[in-house]
Structures are given as C-alpha cells and as structure tokens.
Design a protein around this motif. Structure first.
Motif, PDB file in Angstrom:
ATOM      1  N   GLN A   1      32.694  44.292  47.648  1.00 37.78           N
ATOM      2  CA  GLN A   1      32.930  42.882  47.379  1.00 37.78           C
ATOM      3  C   GLN A   1      34.402  42.678  47.054  1.00 37.78           C
ATOM      4  N   ARG A   2      34.930  41.554  47.516  1.00 36.40           N
ATOM      5  CA  ARG A   2      36.321  41.271  47.273  1.00 36.40           C
ATOM      6  C   ARG A   2      36.554  40.999  45.794  1.00 36.40           C
ATOM      7  N   GLN A   3      37.603  41.614  45.248  1.00 36.32           N
ATOM      8  CA  GLN A   3      37.855  41.523  43.816  1.00 36.32           C
ATOM      9  C   GLN A   3      38.941  40.511  43.523  1.00 36.32           C
ATOM     10  N   LEU A   4      38.699  39.704  42.507  1.00 33.63           N
ATOM     11  CA  LEU A   4      39.688  38.775  41.997  1.00 33.63           C
ATOM     12  C   LEU A   4      40.083  39.203  40.592  1.00 33.63           C
ATOM     13  N   VAL A   5      41.311  38.908  40.229  1.00 30.49           N
ATOM     14  CA  VAL A   5      41.803  39.279  38.904  1.00 30.49           C
ATOM     15  C   VAL A   5      42.412  38.054  38.250  1.00 30.49           C
ATOM     16  N   GLU A   6      41.904  37.720  37.066  1.00 32.21           N
ATOM     17  CA  GLU A   6      42.436  36.596  36.299  1.00 32.21           C
ATOM     18  C   GLU A   6      43.346  37.105  35.183  1.00 32.21           C
ATOM     19  N   SER A   7      44.310  36.282  34.823  1.00 32.05           N
ATOM     20  CA  SER A   7      45.186  36.604  33.699  1.00 32.05           C
ATOM     21  C   SER A   7      45.667  35.311  33.065  1.00 32.05           C
ATOM     22  N   GLY A   8      46.251  35.432  31.879  1.00 29.73           N
ATOM     23  CA  GLY A   8      46.877  34.276  31.240  1.00 29.73           C
ATOM     24  C   GLY A   8      46.118  33.672  30.081  1.00 29.73           C
ATOM     25  N   GLY A   9      44.920  34.163  29.813  1.00 32.80           N
ATOM     26  CA  GLY A   9      44.174  33.627  28.691  1.00 32.80           C
ATOM     27  C   GLY A   9      44.789  34.054  27.361  1.00 32.80           C
ATOM     28  N   GLY A  10      44.267  33.463  26.298  1.00 33.59           N
ATOM     29  CA  GLY A  10      44.757  33.819  24.977  1.00 33.59           C
ATOM     30  C   GLY A  10      44.364  32.789  23.935  1.00 33.59           C
ATOM     31  N   LEU A  11      45.005  32.907  22.790  1.00 25.25           N
ATOM     32  CA  LEU A  11      44.774  31.992  21.679  1.00 25.25           C
ATOM     33  C   LEU A  11      45.883  30.950  21.632  1.00 25.25           C
ATOM     34  N   THR A  23      44.553  36.172  41.146  1.00 22.87           N
ATOM     35  CA  THR A  23      45.128  36.850  42.302  1.00 22.87           C
ATOM     36  C   THR A  23      44.104  37.779  42.927  1.00 22.87           C
ATOM     37  N   ALA A  24      44.353  38.148  44.170  1.00 16.64           N
ATOM     38  CA  ALA A  24      43.485  39.053  44.919  1.00 16.64           C
ATOM     39  C   ALA A  24      44.319  40.237  45.365  1.00 16.64           C
ATOM     40  N   PRO A  25      44.179  41.367  44.703  1.00 13.68           N
ATOM     41  CA  PRO A  25      45.050  42.511  45.014  1.00 13.68           C
ATOM     42  C   PRO A  25      44.882  43.050  46.426  1.00 13.68           C
ATOM     43  N   ARG A  26      43.706  42.846  47.036  1.00  5.65           N
ATOM     44  CA  ARG A  26      43.431  43.527  48.303  1.00  5.65           C
ATOM     45  C   ARG A  26      43.188  42.610  49.486  1.00  5.65           C
ATOM     46  N   PHE A  27      43.324  41.302  49.292  1.00  8.41           N
ATOM     47  CA  PHE A  27      43.148  40.419  50.435  1.00  8.41           C
ATOM     48  C   PHE A  27      43.935  39.137  50.202  1.00  8.41           C
ATOM     49  N   SER A  28      44.120  38.380  51.269  1.00  9.84           N
ATOM     50  CA  SER A  28      44.887  37.142  51.182  1.00  9.84           C
ATOM     51  C   SER A  28      43.984  35.971  50.820  1.00  9.84           C
ATOM     52  N   LEU A  29      44.443  35.187  49.854  1.00  4.42           N
ATOM     53  CA  LEU A  29      43.693  33.999  49.467  1.00  4.42           C
ATOM     54  C   LEU A  29      43.908  32.837  50.425  1.00  4.42           C
ATOM     55  N   ASP A  30      44.754  33.020  51.414  1.00  6.31           N
ATOM     56  CA  ASP A  30      45.044  31.939  52.367  1.00  6.31           C
ATOM     57  C   ASP A  30      43.778  31.400  53.022  1.00  6.31           C
ATOM     58  N   TYR A  31      42.808  32.270  53.223  1.00 11.31           N
ATOM     59  CA  TYR A  31      41.604  31.881  53.951  1.00 11.31           C
ATOM     60  C   TYR A  31      40.440  31.534  53.021  1.00 11.31           C
ATOM     61  N   TYR A  32      40.752  31.346  51.770  1.00 13.24           N
ATOM     62  CA  TYR A  32      39.709  31.149  50.775  1.00 13.24           C
ATOM     63  C   TYR A  32      39.852  29.813  50.060  1.00 13.24           C
ATOM     64  N   THR A  33      38.712  29.164  49.867  1.00  8.83           N
ATOM     65  CA  THR A  33      38.638  28.059  48.922  1.00  8.83           C
ATOM     66  C   THR A  33      38.489  28.667  47.527  1.00  8.83           C
ATOM     67  N   VAL A  34      39.284  28.204  46.589  1.00  8.55           N
ATOM     68  CA  VAL A  34      39.333  28.837  45.272  1.00  8.55           C
ATOM     69  C   VAL A  34      39.019  27.829  44.175  1.00  8.55           C
ATOM     70  N   GLY A  35      38.279  28.279  43.203  1.00 11.53           N
ATOM     71  CA  GLY A  35      37.956  27.413  42.075  1.00 11.53           C
ATOM     72  C   GLY A  35      38.038  28.146  40.758  1.00 11.53           C
ATOM     73  N   TRP A  36      38.275  27.381  39.714  1.00 11.04           N
ATOM     74  CA  TRP A  36      38.209  27.882  38.348  1.00 11.04           C
ATOM     75  C   TRP A  36      36.960  27.301  37.683  1.00 11.04           C
ATOM     76  N   PHE A  37      36.210  28.195  37.050  1.00  6.91           N
ATOM     77  CA  PHE A  37      35.002  27.824  36.339  1.00  6.91           C
ATOM     78  C   PHE A  37      35.134  28.305  34.903  1.00  6.91           C
ATOM     79  N   ARG A  38      34.351  27.742  34.010  1.00 12.42           N
ATOM     80  CA  ARG A  38      34.383  28.214  32.634  1.00 12.42           C
ATOM     81  C   ARG A  38      32.974  28.219  32.055  1.00 12.42           C
ATOM     82  N   GLN A  39      32.790  29.073  31.084  1.00 11.16           N
ATOM     83  CA  GLN A  39      31.517  29.155  30.409  1.00 11.16           C
ATOM     84  C   GLN A  39      31.744  29.488  28.944  1.00 11.16           C
TER      85      GLN A  39
END
Length: 124
Positions: A1-11, A23-39
């Motif tokens: 499965q393609r891996q995504l890596v998030e960063s930048g969180g904090g207090l 970011t996606a270390p192993r593939f290009s996001l150019d061909y992807y619809t991207v969203g941010w979700f929270r829980q």
C-alpha cells in the motif's frame, strides 16, 4: 500500500497557527486527490479539507473555513494544511489520505491510502 507521511503537529495555544505537511516518499502525489481528516477521542473522523488532482478545486469543512488553507506543491511532492486561529475544538489526530486518480475534490476514504497521523493539541 502506498505510504503517506504527515508532519507538523504539536502543541499550540488558542489563536495560534500550525502548518501540517503530507508527503509521499515513494510516489508522486500529482495523480492523487488528497484530503486532510481529523479524529478526536470519542468522535467520528471528519473531513477537514481536500484538494483535487486535476483542477486544484478545494473543499473546507464549515468549521475551518476562513482559518485553514490547503495547498499542493508538486515540486516538493507535498500537500500542506495551514491552520490559523486554532481553537481547542481543533485538537485531534490529523490524517492525510490520497486517492489515485480520484474524480472528486475529496478522496473516497475507502479507496485512499492513509498516513499514520500527526497530533494537534490546542491548549493554554
């Protein structure tokens, strides 16, 4: 499965800002619809913001409109979420999701690859 890596969180204090990056270390996001979700604990996952792959259309949940901005940087292969005027209710785990050749502004959650998430805490 393609891996995504998030960063930048904090207090951050209420009213403060954070910038999340996906970011996606192993593939290009150019061909992807991207969203941010929270829980947040005890709550359902919700879509926060999305950006389409083709025309750059964006979506924002009503609760974040005017405060959050999503952007795509193809050169660095990232999708960022700039979060301003943060509120305690914005505190949650934030997750990036990407759907290959997604047709809509937001990725279909069941068809998307997901990251491990980054924690955002808003507290004084």
């Amino acid at each position: 499965q393609r891996q995504l890596v998030e960063s930048g969180g904090g207090l951050v204090q209420p009213g403060g800002s954070l910038r999340l990056s996906c970011t996606a270390p192993r593939f290009s996001l150019d061909y992807y619809t991207v969203g941010w979700f929270r829980q947040a604990p005890g709550k359902e996952r919700e879509g926060v913001s999305c950006i389409s792959r083709r025309d750059g259309n964006t979506y924002y949940a009503d609760s974040v409109k005017g405060r959050f901005t999503i952007s795509r940087d193809n050169a660095s292969n990232t999708v960022d979420l700039q979060m301003n005027s943060l509120r305690p209710e914005d505190a949650a785990g934030y997750y990036c999701a990407a759907e290959f050749l997604g047709r809509n502004t937001c990725p279909q959650e069941s068809a998307a690859s997901w990251g491990q998430g980054t924690q955002v805490t808003v507290s004084s």
